[in-house]
Design a protein around this motif. Structure first.
Motif, PDB file in Angstrom:
ATOM      1  N   MET A 189      52.392   8.542  -4.569  1.00  0.00           N
ATOM      2  CA  MET A 189      52.292   7.565  -5.654  1.00  0.00           C
ATOM      3  C   MET A 189      51.076   7.871  -6.521  1.00  0.00           C
ATOM      4  SD  MET A 189      53.155   4.088  -3.529  1.00  0.00           S
ATOM      5  CE  MET A 189      54.571   4.009  -2.444  1.00  0.00           C
ATOM      6  N   GLY A 190      51.188   7.654  -7.818  1.00  0.00           N
ATOM      7  CA  GLY A 190      50.104   7.960  -8.724  1.00  0.00           C
ATOM      8  C   GLY A 190      48.879   7.098  -8.495  1.00  0.00           C
ATOM      9  N   GLY A 191      47.764   7.746  -8.148  1.00  0.00           N
ATOM     10  CA  GLY A 191      46.509   7.017  -8.041  1.00  0.00           C
ATOM     11  C   GLY A 191      46.178   6.469  -6.675  1.00  0.00           C
ATOM     12  N   TYR A 192      47.140   6.448  -5.755  1.00  0.00           N
ATOM     13  CA  TYR A 192      46.846   5.937  -4.409  1.00  0.00           C
ATOM     14  C   TYR A 192      47.878   6.446  -3.406  1.00  0.00           C
ATOM     15  CZ  TYR A 192      50.289   2.432  -5.906  1.00  0.00           C
ATOM     16  OH  TYR A 192      51.413   1.801  -6.402  1.00  0.00           O
ATOM     17  N   THR A 193      47.512   6.360  -2.130  1.00  0.00           N
ATOM     18  CA  THR A 193      48.390   6.765  -1.032  1.00  0.00           C
ATOM     19  C   THR A 193      48.414   5.658   0.005  1.00  0.00           C
ATOM     20  OG1 THR A 193      47.785   9.089  -1.368  1.00  0.00           O
ATOM     21  CG2 THR A 193      48.805   8.517   0.742  1.00  0.00           C
ATOM     22  N   LEU A 194      49.580   5.377   0.564  1.00  0.00           N
ATOM     23  CA  LEU A 194      49.729   4.345   1.593  1.00  0.00           C
ATOM     24  C   LEU A 194      50.121   4.987   2.921  1.00  0.00           C
ATOM     25  CD1 LEU A 194      51.688   1.613  -0.430  1.00  0.00           C
ATOM     26  CD2 LEU A 194      49.257   1.668   0.115  1.00  0.00           C
ATOM     27  N   ILE A 195      49.452   4.583   3.999  1.00  0.00           N
ATOM     28  CA  ILE A 195      49.730   5.108   5.336  1.00  0.00           C
ATOM     29  C   ILE A 195      49.910   3.926   6.288  1.00  0.00           C
ATOM     30  CG2 ILE A 195      48.880   6.547   7.234  1.00  0.00           C
ATOM     31  CD1 ILE A 195      47.034   7.909   5.136  1.00  0.00           C
ATOM     32  N   GLU A 196      51.023   3.889   7.007  1.00  0.00           N
ATOM     33  CA  GLU A 196      51.294   2.811   7.955  1.00  0.00           C
ATOM     34  C   GLU A 196      50.692   3.133   9.325  1.00  0.00           C
ATOM     35  OE1 GLU A 196      55.543   2.417   7.916  1.00  0.00           O
ATOM     36  OE2 GLU A 196      55.502   0.951   6.283  1.00  0.00           O
ATOM     37  N   ASN A 197      50.325   2.072  10.061  1.00  0.00           N
ATOM     38  CA  ASN A 197      49.771   2.196  11.411  1.00  0.00           C
ATOM     39  C   ASN A 197      48.717   3.305  11.464  1.00  0.00           C
ATOM     40  OD1 ASN A 197      49.448   1.642  14.174  1.00  0.00           O
ATOM     41  ND2 ASN A 197      50.981   3.172  14.747  1.00  0.00           N
ATOM     42  N   ALA A 198      47.729   3.176  10.603  1.00  0.00           N
ATOM     43  CA  ALA A 198      46.747   4.247  10.418  1.00  0.00           C
ATOM     44  C   ALA A 198      45.604   4.158  11.421  1.00  0.00           C
ATOM     45  CB  ALA A 198      46.188   4.194   8.993  1.00  0.00           C
ATOM     46  N   SER A 199      45.212   5.303  11.960  1.00  0.00           N
ATOM     47  CA  SER A 199      44.057   5.366  12.842  1.00  0.00           C
ATOM     48  C   SER A 199      42.781   5.258  12.021  1.00  0.00           C
ATOM     49  CB  SER A 199      44.043   6.677  13.614  1.00  0.00           C
ATOM     50  OG  SER A 199      42.809   6.824  14.320  1.00  0.00           O
ATOM     51  N   LEU A 200      41.816   4.474  12.536  1.00  0.00           N
ATOM     52  CA  LEU A 200      40.527   4.307  11.878  1.00  0.00           C
ATOM     53  C   LEU A 200      39.410   5.023  12.645  1.00  0.00           C
ATOM     54  CD1 LEU A 200      40.811   0.496  11.031  1.00  0.00           C
ATOM     55  CD2 LEU A 200      41.390   2.447   9.564  1.00  0.00           C
ATOM     56  N   LEU A 201      39.794   5.820  13.637  1.00  0.00           N
ATOM     57  CA  LEU A 201      38.815   6.484  14.495  1.00  0.00           C
ATOM     58  C   LEU A 201      37.833   7.324  13.679  1.00  0.00           C
ATOM     59  CD1 LEU A 201      37.768   7.258  17.322  1.00  0.00           C
ATOM     60  CD2 LEU A 201      39.472   9.100  17.344  1.00  0.00           C
ATOM     61  N   LYS A 202      38.337   8.047  12.678  1.00  0.00           N
ATOM     62  CA  LYS A 202      37.481   8.905  11.863  1.00  0.00           C
ATOM     63  C   LYS A 202      36.972   8.196  10.624  1.00  0.00           C
ATOM     64  CE  LYS A 202      39.591  13.216  13.483  1.00  0.00           C
ATOM     65  NZ  LYS A 202      40.270  14.477  13.090  1.00  0.00           N
ATOM     66  N   ARG A 203      37.220   6.908  10.544  1.00  0.00           N
ATOM     67  CA  ARG A 203      36.778   6.126   9.384  1.00  0.00           C
ATOM     68  C   ARG A 203      35.715   5.100   9.759  1.00  0.00           C
ATOM     69  NH1 ARG A 203      39.381   6.451   4.575  1.00  0.00           N
ATOM     70  NH2 ARG A 203      41.146   7.886   4.468  1.00  0.00           N
ATOM     71  N   ASN A 204      35.137   5.215  10.935  1.00  0.00           N
ATOM     72  CA  ASN A 204      33.984   4.389  11.299  1.00  0.00           C
ATOM     73  C   ASN A 204      33.042   5.225  12.163  1.00  0.00           C
ATOM     74  OD1 ASN A 204      34.228   3.121  14.395  1.00  0.00           O
ATOM     75  ND2 ASN A 204      36.219   3.681  13.520  1.00  0.00           N
ATOM     76  N   THR A 205      31.761   5.158  11.843  1.00  0.00           N
ATOM     77  CA  THR A 205      30.800   6.061  12.485  1.00  0.00           C
ATOM     78  C   THR A 205      30.457   5.655  13.920  1.00  0.00           C
ATOM     79  OG1 THR A 205      28.931   4.847  11.527  1.00  0.00           O
ATOM     80  CG2 THR A 205      29.792   6.719  10.271  1.00  0.00           C
ATOM     81  N   LEU A 206      30.883   4.462  14.355  1.00  0.00           N
ATOM     82  CA  LEU A 206      30.720   4.095  15.759  1.00  0.00           C
ATOM     83  C   LEU A 206      31.850   4.660  16.626  1.00  0.00           C
ATOM     84  CD1 LEU A 206      29.316   0.464  15.583  1.00  0.00           C
ATOM     85  CD2 LEU A 206      28.395   2.293  16.988  1.00  0.00           C
ATOM     86  N   ARG A 207      32.796   5.329  15.964  1.00  0.00           N
ATOM     87  CA  ARG A 207      33.897   6.034  16.646  1.00  0.00           C
ATOM     88  C   ARG A 207      34.742   5.106  17.514  1.00  0.00           C
ATOM     89  NH1 ARG A 207      31.069  11.632  18.775  1.00  0.00           N
ATOM     90  NH2 ARG A 207      30.178  12.294  16.802  1.00  0.00           N
ATOM     91  N   VAL A 208      35.036   3.946  16.980  1.00  0.00           N
ATOM     92  CA  VAL A 208      35.919   3.011  17.684  1.00  0.00           C
ATOM     93  C   VAL A 208      37.357   3.357  17.321  1.00  0.00           C
ATOM     94  CG1 VAL A 208      36.635   0.602  17.871  1.00  0.00           C
ATOM     95  CG2 VAL A 208      34.202   1.191  17.779  1.00  0.00           C
ATOM     96  N   ASP A 209      38.199   3.481  18.333  1.00  0.00           N
ATOM     97  CA  ASP A 209      39.597   3.883  18.118  1.00  0.00           C
ATOM     98  C   ASP A 209      40.445   2.668  17.766  1.00  0.00           C
ATOM     99  OD1 ASP A 209      41.830   5.416  17.911  1.00  0.00           O
ATOM    100  OD2 ASP A 209      42.088   5.763  20.060  1.00  0.00           O
ATOM    101  N   ALA A 210      40.207   2.125  16.578  1.00  0.00           N
ATOM    102  CA  ALA A 210      40.988   0.988  16.098  1.00  0.00           C
ATOM    103  C   ALA A 210      42.058   1.485  15.133  1.00  0.00           C
ATOM    104  CB  ALA A 210      40.076  -0.023  15.402  1.00  0.00           C
ATOM    105  N   ARG A 211      43.046   0.623  14.847  1.00  0.00           N
ATOM    106  CA  ARG A 211      44.115   0.983  13.921  1.00  0.00           C
ATOM    107  C   ARG A 211      44.304  -0.135  12.896  1.00  0.00           C
ATOM    108  NH1 ARG A 211      46.344   5.458  16.192  1.00  0.00           N
ATOM    109  NH2 ARG A 211      47.909   5.659  14.551  1.00  0.00           N
TER     110      ARG A 211
END
Length: 342
Positions: A1-23
């Motif tokens: 999609m133009g300008g953005y991307t959507l991801i379902e049931n996304a892992s947040l492990l690499k998106r928080n520096t405390l390395r919590v395996d949340a989704r």
């Protein structure tokens, strides 16, 4: 999609520096801020919780997010010169440390003490990030944001942002504003902040007798890398606890009882106490239980030694808070946003 991307049931492990395996139920990566109104109109996003996330360096997930994580990944820097002052508009998705290094390379002053702080430019005003005697609010002229209530782009000047110690309007109305850009006013000449513990000594160690902003930045880099563990090596969110601010009577009583107390008198008569000193004196520095602990390099840093859950990290943080309160009668507060607690 133009300008953005959507991801379902996304892992947040690499998106928080405390390395919590949340989704997250949904992750929206935004590359064009003008597409926000369209994106936010999606029923799945409009009817669920929305969390705006930068690099995740100021957040603790204690569970999965039943909603949408919105990651601003916009880029761009616009420079306007006006006399000795330069106005710089920066897209929210730019990395903070990259921007600070760019300003130093361009000969601007002011942000040198804020080098090596993880996160994005868009997150900086929300937390009013600060370090080594400087707060970012001093150099912010205005913040551009999408107002979810009024459904329009708004420009908030410094006073409207209601900046305080690690605080701002955006923290008090977290579901209203999505920061899209920050406008800075930076000088070429600025009185250097070198009185914070360790900076002058580090400059002397470097052999610098006539420091420039880039020298101060280098000194801060040396200090931070010695004191703070690298999130790339061990999970952490930097300083996890705020320095508590207390009334003068409380500060004076504590100082009388413990002359070695590290504290600073504020302009308003209140005292700012060193949370690091309180935590270390209470015996928590270097303590570890399983994969959770307090860094042995800096008492403010909560660390994830491996695969600790967010719940385990928050429980340990609560133990530190309770231990300091029992010892000194002072209540510590977390710096990061804790997602999943009431």
């Amino acid at each position: 999609m133009g300008g953005y991307t959507l991801i379902e049931n996304a892992s947040l492990l690499k998106r928080n520096t405390l390395r919590v395996d949340a989704r997250a139920k949904l992750l929206a990566e935004v590359r064009d801020a003008s597409k926000l109104p369209e994106l936010l109109d999606f029923p799945a996003i409009r009817t669920s919780r929305l969390l705006v996330l930068g690099e995740g360096s100021n957040i603790l997930f204690t569970g999965n997010l039943d909603g949408t994580v919105l990651a601003m990944e916009t880029r761009g820097v616009l420079v306007e010169q006006e006399g000795d002052l330069t106005r710089i508009a920066v897209a929210a998705g730019e990395r903070w440390d990259d921007f600070v290094r760019w300003t130093l390379g361009q000969g601007f002053a002011g942000l040198e003490n804020l080098i090596l702080i993880p996160g994005t430019v868009g997150a900086a005003p929300i937390q009013n990030i600060g370090a080594y005697g400087t707060e970012v609010a001093e150099f912010i002229e205005s913040v551009e944001a999408w107002d979810r209530i009024e459904r329009r782009v708004v420009t908030l000047d410094r006073s409207a942002c209601a900046f305080g110690y690690r605080d701002s309007l955006f923290k008090h109305e977290p579901d209203r504003f999505i920061v899209t850009a920050v406008r800075f006013a930076l000088p070429r000449q600025h009185v250097l902040r070198m009185d914070y513990t360790g900076i002058r000594e580090e400059l002397e160690r470097m052999g610098v007798s006539h420091p420039a902003p880039f020298h101060v930045a280098e000194a801060v880099v040396h200090l931070r890398t010695r004191k703070l563990p690298d999130p790339a090596v061990i999970g952490n969110a930097g300083s996890f606890f705020k320095n508590p601010i207390v009334d003068a009577a409380v500060g004076e009583a504590l100082k009388h009882e413990r002359p070695e107390l590290v504290a600073w008198a504020g302009k308003d008569g209140r005292w700012k106490l060193s949370a690091a000193w309180l935590i270390e004196t209470a015996g928590f520095k270097g303590m570890r239980e399983g994969d959770v602990g307090i860094s042995n390099r800096h008492a403010l840093v909560l660390v994830n030694h491996g695969k600790a859950s967010g719940e385990e990290l928050w429980a340990f943080a609560q133990r530190v808070i309770e231990g300091v309160h029992a010892r000194f009668g002072v209540k510590l507060e977390p710096e990061p946003v804790v997602i999943g607690t009431s």
